[in-house]
Write an enzyme that holds these catalytic residues in place. Sequence first.
Site, PDB file in Angstrom:
ATOM      1  N   ASP A  18       0.860  -1.169   0.000  1.00  0.00           N
ATOM      2  CA  ASP A  18       0.000   0.000   0.000  1.00  0.00           C
ATOM      3  C   ASP A  18       0.907   1.234   0.000  1.00  0.00           C
ATOM      4  O   ASP A  18       2.101   1.142   0.301  1.00  0.00           O
ATOM      5  CB  ASP A  18      -0.893  -0.024   1.242  1.00  0.00           C
ATOM      6  CG  ASP A  18      -1.812   1.170   1.316  1.00  0.00           C
ATOM      7  OD1 ASP A  18      -2.473   1.461   0.301  1.00  0.00           O
ATOM      8  OD2 ASP A  18      -1.856   1.826   2.361  1.00  0.00           O
ATOM      9  N   ASP A  48      -0.369   5.143   0.693  1.00  0.00           N
ATOM     10  CA  ASP A  48      -0.760   6.137   1.690  1.00  0.00           C
ATOM     11  C   ASP A  48      -0.996   5.473   3.043  1.00  0.00           C
ATOM     12  O   ASP A  48      -1.849   4.591   3.166  1.00  0.00           O
ATOM     13  CB  ASP A  48      -2.018   6.869   1.230  1.00  0.00           C
ATOM     14  CG  ASP A  48      -1.802   7.588  -0.102  1.00  0.00           C
ATOM     15  OD1 ASP A  48      -0.997   8.517  -0.137  1.00  0.00           O
ATOM     16  OD2 ASP A  48      -2.422   7.172  -1.102  1.00  0.00           O
TER      17      ASP A  48
END
Length: 259
Positions: free
Chosen positions: A10, A12
Amino acid sequence: MTDYEAVILDVDGTIVRGEALLPGATDALQALEAAGCSRLLFSNNPTRGSDHYREKLAPHGIDVEPTTVLTSATVSADYLAATHGGERVFLVGGERLEAILEDAAVEVTADPDAAEVVLGSFDKNFSFGTLWEALRALEGDVPFYGTDPDATIPIDEGEIPGSGAILAAMEAVAGREPDAILGKPSAVAAAAAMDRLETDPGKTLVVGDRLDTDIALGNRAGMETALVLTGVSDRTALASSDVEPDHVLESLAAVETLL
């Protein structure tokens, strides 16, 4: 070397928070590269395409090829192009997502009465009028999709409402749930990731900050999972969740301990 052949990361809340690089992220990425892991960045951000993350991470000295990046926007665009080619899509979403859809040859209409497909997503201009138009577009059995389920989005100042909040409003007025959510943790998202990585899910590590998207994606697809505590999910959320990661890390900086 490591038993992992690939890693899905991932962005953010895992590598960056807002515009700031999280401590130790660069060293962690270098450790994964040194261990021979193929890398795929996968963001549920529905307002950005793959090129954005090259530009976002370049100032931090992190080199990213757009072919090694997926977002819920690009996955949604590819899915709609493949399954609803030539059909008019009524979009509740922003201009960036609209441009990504059009780049994938998806026809977008602003007329709810012309909708043959409905796609709900993050829209900072969401209003009563938008919801009224969505209700009109969703009449009948028109296919209904969402880009991602994220109810909130982490920013420098905290969190803001995300696609999940808007989809909940659309669900409420339409009286039905989306037929599918196309970003993480869906089977569509997992298949898109595996197509890019060309590796075995059992030899793939997923690292992210959300139990309900990143960790759920890995668990459903048979991947190993690691939750980082630098984003949305914390130990309190972990204790009350049915979704269990294989590993819990204070940050991405600790990923080397798994290699």
